[in-house]
Design a protein around this motif. Structure first.
Motif, PDB file in Angstrom:
ATOM      1  N   ASN A   1       0.831  -1.191   0.000  1.00 43.37           N
ATOM      2  CA  ASN A   1       0.000   0.000   0.000  1.00 43.37           C
ATOM      3  C   ASN A   1       0.867   1.242   0.000  1.00 43.37           C
ATOM      4  N   ARG A   2       0.222   2.379   0.092  1.00 41.56           N
ATOM      5  CA  ARG A   2       0.917   3.658   0.051  1.00 41.56           C
ATOM      6  C   ARG A   2       2.002   3.776   1.120  1.00 41.56           C
TER       7      ARG A   2
ATOM      8  N   GLY B   1      14.858   9.419   7.865  1.00 39.11           N
ATOM      9  CA  GLY B   1      13.493   9.335   8.370  1.00 39.11           C
ATOM     10  C   GLY B   1      12.959   7.922   8.506  1.00 39.11           C
ATOM     11  N   ARG B   2      13.735   6.909   8.109  1.00 35.96           N
ATOM     12  CA  ARG B   2      13.321   5.522   8.359  1.00 35.96           C
ATOM     13  C   ARG B   2      14.202   5.028   9.499  1.00 35.96           C
ATOM     14  N   TYR B   3      13.730   5.294  10.694  1.00 34.20           N
ATOM     15  CA  TYR B   3      14.609   5.152  11.854  1.00 34.20           C
ATOM     16  C   TYR B   3      15.031   3.710  12.121  1.00 34.20           C
TER      17      TYR B   3
ATOM     18  N   PHE C   1       8.744   0.213   7.567  1.00 35.56           N
ATOM     19  CA  PHE C   1       7.739   1.156   7.042  1.00 35.56           C
ATOM     20  C   PHE C   1       6.672   1.518   8.076  1.00 35.56           C
TER      21      PHE C   1
ATOM     22  N   PRO D   1       5.582   7.878   7.919  1.00 33.74           N
ATOM     23  CA  PRO D   1       6.119   9.210   8.240  1.00 33.74           C
ATOM     24  C   PRO D   1       5.162  10.089   9.052  1.00 33.74           C
ATOM     25  N   PHE D   2       3.904   9.709   9.144  1.00 29.96           N
ATOM     26  CA  PHE D   2       2.940  10.481   9.934  1.00 29.96           C
ATOM     27  C   PHE D   2       2.721   9.846  11.298  1.00 29.96           C
ATOM     28  N   LYS D   3       3.555   8.874  11.629  1.00 31.79           N
ATOM     29  CA  LYS D   3       3.417   8.100  12.871  1.00 31.79           C
ATOM     30  C   LYS D   3       2.095   7.356  12.905  1.00 31.79           C
ATOM     31  N   VAL D   4       1.603   6.996  11.756  1.00 26.34           N
ATOM     32  CA  VAL D   4       0.369   6.221  11.687  1.00 26.34           C
ATOM     33  C   VAL D   4       0.756   4.785  11.341  1.00 26.34           C
TER      34      VAL D   4
ATOM     35  N   THR E   1       0.009   1.664   9.402  1.00 27.55           N
ATOM     36  CA  THR E   1      -0.731   0.991   8.338  1.00 27.55           C
ATOM     37  C   THR E   1      -0.153  -0.413   8.243  1.00 27.55           C
ATOM     38  N   GLU E   2      -0.986  -1.413   8.368  1.00 23.46           N
ATOM     39  CA  GLU E   2      -0.480  -2.792   8.355  1.00 23.46           C
ATOM     40  C   GLU E   2      -0.374  -3.315   6.932  1.00 23.46           C
TER      41      GLU E   2
ATOM     42  N   ASP F   1      -6.090   1.943   1.200  1.00 24.54           N
ATOM     43  CA  ASP F   1      -4.702   2.342   1.438  1.00 24.54           C
ATOM     44  C   ASP F   1      -3.821   2.233   0.190  1.00 24.54           C
TER      45      ASP F   1
ATOM     46  N   HIS G   1       0.066  14.687  12.954  1.00 26.47           N
ATOM     47  CA  HIS G   1       0.617  13.794  11.937  1.00 26.47           C
ATOM     48  C   HIS G   1       1.569  14.504  10.975  1.00 26.47           C
TER      49      HIS G   1
ATOM     50  N   LYS H   1       9.851  18.290   9.395  1.00 27.00           N
ATOM     51  CA  LYS H   1      11.051  17.492   9.672  1.00 27.00           C
ATOM     52  C   LYS H   1      12.352  18.130   9.184  1.00 27.00           C
TER      53      LYS H   1
END
Ligand code: SF4
Ligand code: SF4
Lengths: 384, 261
Positions: free
Chosen positions: A44-45, A188-190, A336, A340-343, A345-346, B88, B101, B248
């Motif tokens: 997904n996105r 940003g991909r910690y 992933f 990046p929005f701290k959301v 998504t599975e 998604d 966010h 950021k």
């Protein structure tokens, strides 16, 4: 020499036929994916790479691990590996082919694949990954084939082959290093942005790769007249033990630096993966990894269980599976999530994705079978 | 060893055959995948808007209602044939999300009510040091001299490395053929094919025709667009006077979308 793969008993042909069936099924699903688009995957996105790229990552390690036989044999003259080196190299060949196929099935526009070569882009790590993977493939095909030729004729391999063999040692390290850089070089991909990533990739590979090779060789030993020298098994299991211990140690290093520093973005990845924070998809896998990792390490460290064929086999299977969970599944997906929005998504692979992956692996097994068949036949002839 | 004419012709014939067969096989497996929708060739328009470094300011004080946001989003998505795909695997160039966010690192317990509750616009930041450009293996993603980060959808192989590279979630991938998901296809802008990545382009097609980006035009003054390199430009004047945030900044990508607080 290839004609040697055309002589075999019923079991051999049954095995080949079943591989072809699995490949066929995978191919049908791939055609479906080509027609519909990657929408048929669970991607997904937010999680833009999944099962395919995970398999690429894991198999690069399996390919790189051939060096664990080549290096002791050619640099330290470890005689016990003499007959086995060729099997390591051929495993590398099949593993790299699998890697390249996984890249292809992951592309949205596979017919444009050549763009990577037509417009070479040295600033992209993916470009270098392609260069080192293809280079390694050719190196191992050439080396494996000419060494086998030499065995057949009963002569020593030509000196230019020796040169290629020495080149192949650092090259093996490079393929896994560059693959790690695919991830470690992203801001940003910690979870991935970790200077140790390449080192931990290599340590994991140097355990899981030889573990797989040893398991395969034990099967080959059952169905053919191959004899694995006892000393070779002992050296290999020792290599596996050290590499695995280092690999698990590096996992602890990551966890320490995330939690002691209390760096939120670093902790978020582990919170999600081990704590199920924001979703529970990966959590059972991670704890299985821990369980398999620790138990297999114990079995390998204790000399009596390491030298006992049964417990050793169990430990090898555990290392292989744990390595797969680590590199083939959770590393890519976990990187992933959260997005990046701290959301959170599975992602979970779909049926087409799974069948396509199994089909690609079947191609690898087919190549492996043919190459091993030839190698065994040549070695048998030269011995008699 | 010299290659004689015969061998050469034979080899040439073989490769052509392979090429044709490959093309045919591709057509069989994925019909229509090879055909590309032609990009509009924008010539040198004398009225084109030019800048040394384009930048966008988002005046969060002026974006008070959801309607204004929606107007901008619709203007962008309708004009660029952005498909509406639920779920998604969606495509979006311009969208809104909460402060928490959009600025995950700036969030704290006492963020003022206005900020906490209002939606924030998100789009590609047209970074000065864009990781998406750095990682693309085919130069399908590239940065123009005026700072606009562009996509060549004919070049893109769909590896999605740029999506992993962008730390702002600004890129969308065409998991499906987008055309069935577009309500009214605008013939003046190309639609995309499945398997490629896309994102906001700062309306470079409109700039070339002397027009401001569609969202800026629809925003009733809430979006400001201009040349950051020009000291007398409006963007520079406003940035001198008002406090602004970027997303950021610690990642070193140097975003060129500024949020006026
Ligand atoms: S916001 Fe993302 S897609 Fe846009 S230029 Fe920056 S890194 Fe690239
Ligand atoms: S998906 Fe396309 S634009 Fe993105 S990195 Fe790959 S080739 Fe470049």
């Amino acid at each position: 020499m290839l004609e040697k793969a055309l002589q075999g008993n019923k079991a051999y042909w049954g095995w080949i036929a079943s591989l072809l069936v699995v490949i066929g099924i995978g191919f049908v699903f791939y055609v479906y994916q080509l027609q519909q688009g990657l929408g048929v995957t669970g991607l997904n996105r937010d999680v833009s790479w999944g099962l395919y790229i995970g398999q690429l990552t894991y198999m690069v390690g399996i390919a790189a691990s051939a060096v664990m036989l080549v290096l002791p044999y050619y640099l330290h003259d470890h005689k016990a590996f003499g007959k086995l080196v060729i099997f390591g190299e051929f495993l590398a060949v099949s593993a790299v082919v699998v890697c390249l196929l996984f890249v292809v099935v992951d592309l949205g526009q596979p017919q444009r694949l050549m763009n990577v070569i037509l417009y070479p882009t040295p600033n992209s790590v993916l470009f270098w990954d392609m260069v080192v993977l293809n280079g390694y493939l050719f190196l191992n095909i050439i080396i494996g084939w000419s060494v086998l030729h030499a065995v057949k004729k009963g002569v020593r391999p030509a000196s230019w082959v020796k040169v290629l063999i020495y080149v192949s040692i650092p090259w093996a390290v490079s393929i896994h290093t560059v693959t790690a850089f695919l991830y470690a070089g992203l801001p940003g991909r910690y979870f991935w942005h970790d200077s140790l990533l390449a080192a931990s990739f290599l340590s994991g590979a140097f355990a899981a790769g030889p573990a797989l090779l040893l398991l395969i060789l034990m099967i080959v030993q059952k169905v053919s007249d191959l004899k694995i020298p006892k000393e070779a098994i002992q050296t290999m299991t020792k290599i596996i033990t050290y590499a695995w211990a280092i690999n698990l140690f590096m996992v602890l290093l990551k966890i320490f630096s995330a939690y002691y520093s209390q760096y939120p973005a670093k902790m978020a990845a582990f919170d999600y993966m081990f704590g199920g924070y924001g979703g529970e998809q990966l959590m059972p896998w991670m704890w299985n990894f821990v369980f398999l990792g620790v138990v297999s390490l114990a079995l390998l460290v204790i000399p009596s269980t390491r030298n006992n064929p049964v417990t050793m086999t169990i430990a090898l299977i555990m290392v292989f599976v744990a390595g797969w969970i680590d590199k083939g599944l959770t590393l890519v997906i976990g990187g992933f999530i959260p997005n990046p929005f701290k959301v959170h998504t599975e992602y979970w692979p779909t049926i087409p994705e799974v069948f396509i992956s199994v089909g690609v692996y079947a191609v690898g097994l087919l190549i492996l079978t043919v190459l091993y068949k030839v190698a065994l036949a040549v070695q048998r002839e030269s011995a008699s | 060893m010299a290659i004689n004419r015969r061998t050469f012709l034979k080899a040439a014939g073989l490769t052509t055959l392979a090429g044709v067969a490959g093309h045919a096989a591709m057509e069989l497996l994925a019909p229509g995948a090879l055909e590309a929708s032609g990009a509009p060739k924008v010539g040198e328009y004398p009225e084109a808007l030019t800048a040394k470094r384009w930048a966008m300011l988002i005046d969060t004080e002026k974006f008070t209602t959801a309607q204004v946001y929606q107007k901008c989003i619709d203007a962008c998505h309708v004009l660029h044939n952005v498909p509406h795909i639920p779920g998604d695997q969606e495509i979006k160039w311009l969208w809104t999300d909460s402060f928490k966010h959009v600025f995950p690192d700036q969030q704290h317990a006492l963020v003022p009510e206005r900020i906490k509750n209002q939606p924030f616009m998100a789009l590609c930041n047209h970074c000065d040091n864009p990781p998406c450009v750095r990682v693309c293996p085919t130069k399908a993603t590239f940065k123009r001299d005026d700072g606009i980060v562009m996509m060549d959808m004919h070049r893109c192989i769909g590896c999605r490395y740029c999506m992993a590279g962008c730390p702002y979630g600004a890129r969308s991938f065409n998991f499906w053929d987008p055309r069935p998901f577009i309500e009214n296809i605008d013939p003046y802008y190309p639609t995309r094919m499945k398997g490629v990545v896309e994102k906001c382009t700062f309306c470079e097609d409109r700039l070339a025709k002397g027009q401001l980006p569609a969202c800026v035009e629809a925003s009733e003054g809430a979006l400001i667009f201009g040349d950051l390199a020009n000291e007398d430009s409006e963007v520079r004047r406003v940035l001198r006077e008002r406090y602004s945030l970027r997303r950021k900044p610690s990642l070193g990508t140097d975003p060129h979308v500024f949020y006026l607080i």
